[in-house]
Design an enzyme around this catalytic site. Sequence first.
Site, PDB file in Angstrom:
ATOM      1  N   LYS A 193       0.745  -1.195  -0.070  1.00 15.73           N
ATOM      2  CA  LYS A 193       0.084   0.116  -0.005  1.00 15.73           C
ATOM      3  C   LYS A 193       0.894   1.245   0.091  1.00 15.73           C
ATOM      4  O   LYS A 193       1.635   1.363   0.892  1.00 15.73           O
ATOM      5  CB  LYS A 193      -0.894  -0.154   1.358  1.00 15.73           C
ATOM      6  CG  LYS A 193      -1.786   1.238   1.458  1.00 15.73           C
ATOM      7  CD  LYS A 193      -2.664   1.040   2.323  1.00 15.73           C
ATOM      8  CE  LYS A 193      -3.602   2.327   2.288  1.00 15.73           C
ATOM      9  NZ  LYS A 193      -4.669   2.291   3.429  1.00 15.73           N
ATOM     10  N   LYS A 251      -2.146  -1.462  -3.899  1.00 17.37           N
ATOM     11  CA  LYS A 251      -3.248  -0.227  -3.711  1.00 17.37           C
ATOM     12  C   LYS A 251      -2.220   0.946  -3.883  1.00 17.37           C
ATOM     13  O   LYS A 251      -1.191   1.003  -3.023  1.00 17.37           O
ATOM     14  CB  LYS A 251      -3.764  -0.282  -2.696  1.00 17.37           C
ATOM     15  CG  LYS A 251      -4.820   0.972  -2.280  1.00 17.37           C
ATOM     16  CD  LYS A 251      -5.337   0.825  -0.874  1.00 17.37           C
ATOM     17  CE  LYS A 251      -6.298   1.955  -0.606  1.00 17.37           C
ATOM     18  NZ  LYS A 251      -6.777   1.886   0.532  1.00 17.37           N
TER      19      LYS A 251
END
Length: 327
Positions: A193, A251
């Site tokens: 992330k 992400k």
Amino acid sequence: MLARPRRNRVSPAVRALVRETSLTPAHLVLPLFLQEGDGAAPIAALPGHARLGIPRLVEAARAAADAGIGAVALFPAIPAALKDRTASASADPAGLLPRAVRALKAALPALPVITDVAMDPYSSDGHDGLVEGGAIANDATLPILARMAVVQAEAGADLVAPSDMMDGRIQAVREALDAAGFPHVGIVSYCAKYASAFYGPFRQALDSAPRARDGIPGDKRTYQMDPANGREALREAALDEAEGADWLMVKPGLPYLDVVRRLREATALPIAAYHVSGEYACLKAAAERGWLDFDQALLESLLAFRRAGADVVFTYGALEAARLLAR
Ligand code: PBG
């Protein structure tokens, strides 16, 4: 000329025969925002999305299930008065999120529910970890995350999704779930992330932007990954896999498809990718101006995730995509 690649593109039927990648609603996860009460509050930066009271949330999830969407992922908007430094509202079994999970599982028992494990929606600091002594206190954050995950599992969450990027959190959550009698609740690790500007609309939706305080900057760069790094994602993936993650997530999405591909090649675990709020907002804004065709751009984007190697795609366009795919 002996080789003519265009022969494999001559008609829709031939193209369908040789198509390498499939996209179906079952591959998609619809993120939903929730709030207290019966109403709904539109999210300006995410056209078509709103923070939903629990009755409206159940309706939206039913529409998703009817459209064949694979799962929903929940994000609660916690009233400012309930936010504090330790995110204590996240441990309340009668809090907004656990109530929402119970309502969903009662109405739609077969639809998988994925819950977010991170302090930020509940934290007065807007950070994913505990702010202590001018730093993010990694190890002191782990029991808070573990407790939150257990509360979510007790409410009926099928998969919990730590999105905080603290070190060691997958193991802490796994051990806590097992000790509490939830060995079958899965862990979707937000594994790679990145500290991204593409989360802007999401933070507006939850009023969860990180605040500068005690010498801590108003960004998440000491825990979310540096967008310059790809190899480092392999290290995160190896750790999360060893700590018991069931899926690995990358992400944001489209700007990081190289990372999706690298993880796909490095692990046998399912890979999810998150087509994040800012990516969806870009498509909507351009389409509003007549600069591109939203429907086509959305399907192309989601197919690109699948081609890169994602098994599962989290997208705010899940319902729209499912409707387009059903045509
Ligand atoms: C919070 C969390 C964020 C998103 C999902 N979980 C925001 C953040 O890390 O600041 C972003 C999702 C999106 O932009 O769609 N832990």
